[in-house]
Design a protein around this motif. Structure first.
Motif, PDB file in Angstrom:
ATOM      1  N   MET A   1     -34.244  82.080 -45.516  1.00  0.00           N
ATOM      2  CA  MET A   1     -34.164  83.480 -46.065  1.00  0.00           C
ATOM      3  C   MET A   1     -32.571  84.614 -45.368  1.00  0.00           C
ATOM      4  N   PHE A   2     -32.733  84.043 -44.555  1.00  0.00           N
ATOM      5  CA  PHE A   2     -31.930  84.902 -43.195  1.00  0.00           C
ATOM      6  C   PHE A   2     -30.656  85.010 -43.936  1.00  0.00           C
ATOM      7  N   GLN A   4     -28.676  83.684 -46.333  1.00  0.00           N
ATOM      8  CA  GLN A   4     -28.585  84.612 -47.443  1.00  0.00           C
ATOM      9  C   GLN A   4     -28.887  85.928 -47.746  1.00  0.00           C
ATOM     10  N   LEU A   5     -29.696  86.303 -46.806  1.00  0.00           N
ATOM     11  CA  LEU A   5     -29.662  88.077 -46.571  1.00  0.00           C
ATOM     12  C   LEU A   5     -28.470  89.075 -46.028  1.00  0.00           C
ATOM     13  N   LYS A   8     -25.673  88.009 -47.746  1.00  0.00           N
ATOM     14  CA  LYS A   8     -25.205  88.341 -49.180  1.00  0.00           C
ATOM     15  C   LYS A   8     -25.529  90.195 -49.312  1.00  0.00           C
ATOM     16  N   ALA A   9     -25.968  90.645 -48.170  1.00  0.00           N
ATOM     17  CA  ALA A   9     -25.850  92.039 -47.130  1.00  0.00           C
ATOM     18  C   ALA A   9     -24.513  91.966 -47.265  1.00  0.00           C
ATOM     19  N   ARG A  12     -21.787  92.233 -50.835  1.00  0.00           N
ATOM     20  CA  ARG A  12     -21.799  93.374 -51.963  1.00  0.00           C
ATOM     21  C   ARG A  12     -21.140  94.687 -50.737  1.00  0.00           C
ATOM     22  N   ARG A 324     -27.428 102.687 -45.263  1.00  0.00           N
ATOM     23  CA  ARG A 324     -28.454 101.212 -45.568  1.00  0.00           C
ATOM     24  C   ARG A 324     -29.803 101.985 -45.013  1.00  0.00           C
ATOM     25  N   LYS A 326     -32.315 103.768 -46.385  1.00  0.00           N
ATOM     26  CA  LYS A 326     -33.391 103.143 -47.166  1.00  0.00           C
ATOM     27  C   LYS A 326     -33.957 101.670 -47.586  1.00  0.00           C
ATOM     28  N   GLU A 327     -32.949 100.991 -47.438  1.00  0.00           N
ATOM     29  CA  GLU A 327     -32.858  99.484 -47.744  1.00  0.00           C
ATOM     30  C   GLU A 327     -33.483  98.898 -46.188  1.00  0.00           C
ATOM     31  N   LEU A 330     -37.120 100.134 -46.074  1.00  0.00           N
ATOM     32  CA  LEU A 330     -37.995  99.814 -46.638  1.00  0.00           C
ATOM     33  C   LEU A 330     -37.912  98.110 -46.306  1.00  0.00           C
ATOM     34  N   MET A 331     -37.280  97.185 -45.823  1.00  0.00           N
ATOM     35  CA  MET A 331     -36.845  96.093 -44.785  1.00  0.00           C
ATOM     36  C   MET A 331     -38.791  96.164 -44.249  1.00  0.00           C
ATOM     37  N   GLN A 340     -36.649  92.078 -36.487  1.00  0.00           N
ATOM     38  CA  GLN A 340     -35.693  91.355 -37.550  1.00  0.00           C
ATOM     39  C   GLN A 340     -34.494  91.777 -37.527  1.00  0.00           C
ATOM     40  N   GLN A 343     -31.844  91.655 -35.585  1.00  0.00           N
ATOM     41  CA  GLN A 343     -31.029  90.198 -35.630  1.00  0.00           C
ATOM     42  C   GLN A 343     -30.414  90.616 -36.392  1.00  0.00           C
TER      43      GLN A 343
END
Ligand SMILES: Nc1ncnc2c1ncn2[C@@H]1O[C@H](COP(=O)(O)OP(=O)(O)OP(=O)(O)O)[C@@H](O)[C@H]1O
Ligand SMILES: [Mg+2]
Lengths: 421, 221
Positions: A1-2, A4-5, A8-9, A12, A324, A326-327, A330-331, A340, A343
Motif C-alpha cells: 500500500m505504501f 501505491q500511496l 499516486k500522490a 497526481r 493536503r 484535509k487529506e 482524513l488519513m 506513518q 514516513q
C-alpha cells in the motif's frame, strides 16, 4: 500500500513535485559541477605538486665552475639521508642539429648509484661491516609526469647514443621515433637515435635529452654537471624565519636535526662542497595555497547552493502540505499515526531528492566538462566520489528541507476533517 | 452476566469543550451501552460534531471525563488517541471523505495499512458487502455520493471497530441511497456494534435506541 500511496500522490501532483525537484536540481547541479571540478583539479594538481617534489636545486658554488658528479652520492649519507627521495643531475648546452641551434641536456633516466658505507652495522661499539648500498634515481623518479611516446633511452653503451626529443623540438627538427640525427658541439659530434618523443609541459619540450654520460662526452666535461634537482621530504618551516647562525647551540642542534628544507640544504652543502643549494618549491607552495583557497570557495558556493535548494524544497513541501491538509486529517482520522504521515512525506522528499540529484549530477558532469575546457583547458572527468557526495547532499537537502513542513503535517489535528469545508 | 445493554460503552461526565471564547459543549453527561444505537440530535451549531469528535478521540475535551470501551480517553496525548481510535472507532463523515487519487479498493486498504497490514481479499469482501463490488477500481471522482458513502462505511468497518461514529451520514444522500446506507447500519446494529449517529433526520431518530438531545452545547439526556 505504501508504494501505491506514495506513487499516486506524486503522480497526481506532478507540477508541485516538479517544483521541488527543480530546487534540488539547481542545488545538485551546482554542487556536482563544483565538486567534480574541485576533485579532478585537485587530483591533477596534487599529482603535479607531488612530482614537483624536486624541491631543491643545486648549482655550482662558484661562477663558471661545475658540480662534481662523483660527490653527489654523499647526499645519501647526510643525517636526513632517508628524506632525500632522489636526485637528477643535468649538464646542458646548445648544440647544432641539422644546422639548427638547440639545447641538449644530459641527465640520469633511471641510474643505479652506489653509495659506499651507507649501511653500517654495528656490534657493540665496533663497526662490524661496511656494506655498499645502491639507489635508483633519475628523472623517472623525480619527474614521473614526463610522458614518453616511444621508448626511454636504453642504458647500454653503444656507438650510437639514444635520445629523447622534446615534442616541440621534434616538430621543428622534423624528427620522429627511430630517426638518426647528429648533434655538433664545437669540433665534437655524436650521432643519436630518437628512442622516444618527450612531452613534459616544460622547457624539455624544446630540448633534446640524452644520458648524462653522452652529454659529458659531447661537451668534454667528464664527471661534471651544471645543476642537480633534488627531491627531499621536508617539514614546513616555522612561521618566523630562523637564522641558524644566530641560534644558541642547543637550539641549533634541534634545528639541524629537524628536516626543514633549510637544514637539509645546509647539510647537502656541507657534504657536496662544489654545490650551493636553493629551494625551488615556492611556486608549487603558492599553487598549493591557491588550490586550498579555491577549494574553500567551491565548498562555500556548494553550501550556499544546497541551502538555497533546501529552502526551495521547504517552500514546495509547505505548500503541498497546506493543500493536503484535509487529506492528512482524513488519513489520521482513519488511523494513521504521526510516524506513518512523516514516513509518507519523507519518502516523497527522498524521491524528490533522488530525482533532483540524478538530474543535477548529470547536468553537473556536463557543466564541469565545459568549465574544465573553458577555465583550465583540461578535460574534467567525474569521480565516483563527487557523484556520491552530490547524491548524498541532494538527498540530505531534500530531507532537511522537509523537516519543518513534515513536523507541521504530523501535528495536523484529525478533527479538521469533520468541520465543514 | 455480560450482555447487550449491561456494559457501558461510553460514559461521559461533565464534558466541557471550549474553543477560544465559545463554549461548544457545557458539562455534558450521558452513557451509551454496548450494542446501543444512539442518535445525537439538535439544531445547527449546537455542538453535535464537537461531541462526536470527542467520542471518536479526534479531539480532547477541555475538562471532564470520558470513558470509551473501558478506557479514560480525556487525558490521552494525540499519539495515544490515534492508537485508541485505530483499535476502537470507525468513522463515517457527512462529506464522504475519500483520498482522491486512490481507488475505492485502495481507500479501504489504506485503513488496513494504517491499522496493521493490508488484506486485499478482506477489503474486496467489505466492499462487496456494502454493494460496491462492481466499483472496486473507480476513483472517488467517478463515484456517486451514495456510492462514496458506502465505500467510506466499508472503510470504517474494515478493522472491526466496536464503535461506529457517523456525522450526518445520509445528509447529502437521496432517499434511495439513504435507505441503502441505513440498511447497513441496521445490520451492524443487529451484529451488536455500538453506533452513534449525528443526525437531523427524525426518521433515523426513530430507528435508534436512544436520543441524546443537544442545544447550545447543553445535553438533555
Ligand atoms: N475549531 C473551532 N474553533 C472555534 N469554534 C468552533 C470550532 N469548531 C466548532 N466551533 C463552534 O462550536 C459550536 C459547535 O459547533 P459544532 O460543529 O459542534 O456544531 P454542530 O452541532 O455540529 O452544527 P451543524 O449541525 O451545523 O454541523 C459552534 O458555535 C461552532 O462555531
Ligand atoms: Mg456538525
Amino acid at each position: 500500500m505504501f508504494p501505491q500511496l506514495l506513487l499516486k500522490a506524486i503522480q497526481r501532483r506532478k507540477l508541485r513535485i516538479a517544483l521541488a525537484v527543480l530546487a534540488v536540481v539547481m542545488g545538485a547541479s551546482i554542487a556536482s559541477t563544483l565538486l567534480t571540478v574541485s576533485f579532478d583539479i585537485n587530483d591533477k594538481m596534487g599529482k603535479e605538486l607531488k612530482s614537483y617534489g624536486a624541491n631543491i636545486l643545486l648549482q655550482p658554488s662558484s661562477e663558471g665552475a661545475f658540480i662534481n658528479e662523483s660527490e653527489l652520492y654523499k647526499m645519501k649519507t647526510i643525517f636526513w639521508r632517508h628524506n632525500i627521495m632522489g636526485y637528477s643531475p643535468y649538464l646542458g648546452d646548445t648544440v647544432k642539429v641539422k644546422d639548427t641551434e638547440i639545447v641538449l641536456s644530459g641527465t640520469y633516466f633511471d641510474e643505479e648509484i652506489r653509495i659506499p658505507g651507507l649501511n653500517k652495522t654495528f656490534i657493540g661499539n665496533r663497526k662490524a661491516d661496511e656494506k655498499e648500498a645502491t639507489i635508483r634515481t633519475g628523472v623517472k623518479t623525480i619527474a614521473p609526469w614526463w610522458k614518453v611516446d616511444g621508448e626511454w633511452p636504453a642504458p647500454k653503451e653503444t656507438l650510437v647514443g639514444e635520445a629523447l626529443v622534446g615534442i616541440i623540438a621534434a616538430e621543428n627538427l622534423g624528427l620522429k621515433q627511430g630517426d638518426l640525427f647528429r648533434a655538433e658541439s664545437g669540433s665534437n659530434n655524436r650521432t643519436f637515435k630518437v628512442s622516444g618523443i618527450l612531452s613534459t609541459g616544460g622547457d624539455e619540450d624544446g630540448q633534446v635529452i640524452v644520458s648524462l654520460k653522452d652529454a659529458q662526452m659531447l661537451f668534454e666535461k667528464q664527471g661534471m654537471v651544471d645543476r642537480v634537482v633534488v627531491s627531499a621530504l621536508t617539514k614546513p618551516e616555522p612561521e618566523q624565519k630562523i637564522d641558524p647562525s644566530r641560534l644558541p647551540p642547543e637550539k641549533y642542534e634541534i634545528w639541524y636535526c629537524t628536516p626543514y628544507i633549510s637544514s637539509i640544504m645546509l647539510q647537502i652543502e656541507e657534504t657536496v662542497p662544489s654545490a650551493s643549494a636553493r629551494p625551488i618549491r615556492q611556486v608549487a607552495d603558492n599553487e598549493g595555497k591557491l588550490l586550498k583557497k579555491f577549494e574553500w570557495l567551491m565548498f562555500l558556493i556548494t553550501g550556499i547552493a544546497m541551502t538555497t535548494a533546501s529552502l526551495g524544497v521547504a517552500a514546495a513541501m509547505n505548500t503541498s502540505i497546506f493543500e493536503r491538509k484535509k487529506e492528512i486529517g482524513l488519513m489520521k482520522a482513519i488511523g494513521a499515526d504521526g510516524n506513518q504521515i512523516a514516513q509518507l512525506f519523507f519518502a516523497e522528499a527522498a524521491v524528490t531528492g533522488m530525482m533532483g540529484g540524478a538530474i543535477g549530477i548529470i547536468i553537473g558532469i556536463v557543466l564541469a566538462r565545459i568549465v574544465g575546457m573553458w577555465v583550465f583547458g583540461a578535460i574534467i572527468n567525474p569521480s565516483l566520489f563527487s557523484v556520491l557526495i552530490s547524491g548524498i547532499l541532494s538527498l540530505a537537502v531534500a530531507l532537511l528541507g522537509s523537516m519543518l513542513p513534515v513536523k507541521k503535517a504530523v501535528e495536523i489535528e484529525p478533527s479538521v476533517i469533520l468541520r465543514g469545508d | 452476566m455480560r450482555g447487550i445493554g449491561l456494559i457501558k460503552m461510553i460514559i461521559a461526565k461533565d464534558l466541557v469543550k471550549k474553543y477560544d471564547t465559545t463554549c461548544a459543549l457545557k458539562d455534558a453527561s450521558f452513557t451509551i451501552e454496548k450494542g446501543e444505537w444512539a442518535n445525537i440530535m439538535g439544531p445547527s451549531g449546537s455542538g453535535k460534531t464537537t461531541l462526536l469528535n470527542l467520542i471518536g478521540c479526534l479531539d480532547s475535551p477541555t475538562s471532564g471525563s470520558l470513558m470509551v470501551n473501558g478506557s479514560e480517553t480525556s487525558k490521552l496525548s494525540q499519539k495515544e488517541r490515534t492508537r485508541f481510535r485505530r483499535e476502537n472507532i470507525g468513522l463515517v463523515f457527512q462529506q464522504f471523505h475519500m483520498i482522491p487519487h486512490l481507488t475505492a479498493l485502495e481507500n479501504v486498504m489504506i485503513a488496513q495499512y494504517f491499522h496493521s497490514i493490508e488484506d486485499e481479499k478482506e477489503a474486496r469482501e467489505a466492499l462487496v458487502h456494502v454493494g460496491m463490488g462492481h466499483r472496486l477500481h473507480h476513483l472517488p471522482s467517478r463515484l456517486s455520493g451514495g456510492e462514496q458513502q458506502r465505500v467510506c462505511i466499508a472503510r470504517a468497518l474494515i478493522n472491526q471497530p466496536q464503535i461506529i461514529l457517523a456525522d450526518e451520514p445520509t445528509g447529502n444522500l437521496d432517499k434511495k441511497n439513504e435507505e441503502a446506507v441505513l440498511d447497513i447500519f441496521r445490520e451492524l446494529h443487529s451484529e451488536g456494534r455500538t453506533i452513534v449517529i449525528v443526525t437531523h433526520n427524525p426518521e433515523i431518530g426513530e430507528i435508534g435506541d436512544k436520543i441524546i438531545q443537544i442545544s447550545h452545547g447543553e445535553v438533555n439526556y
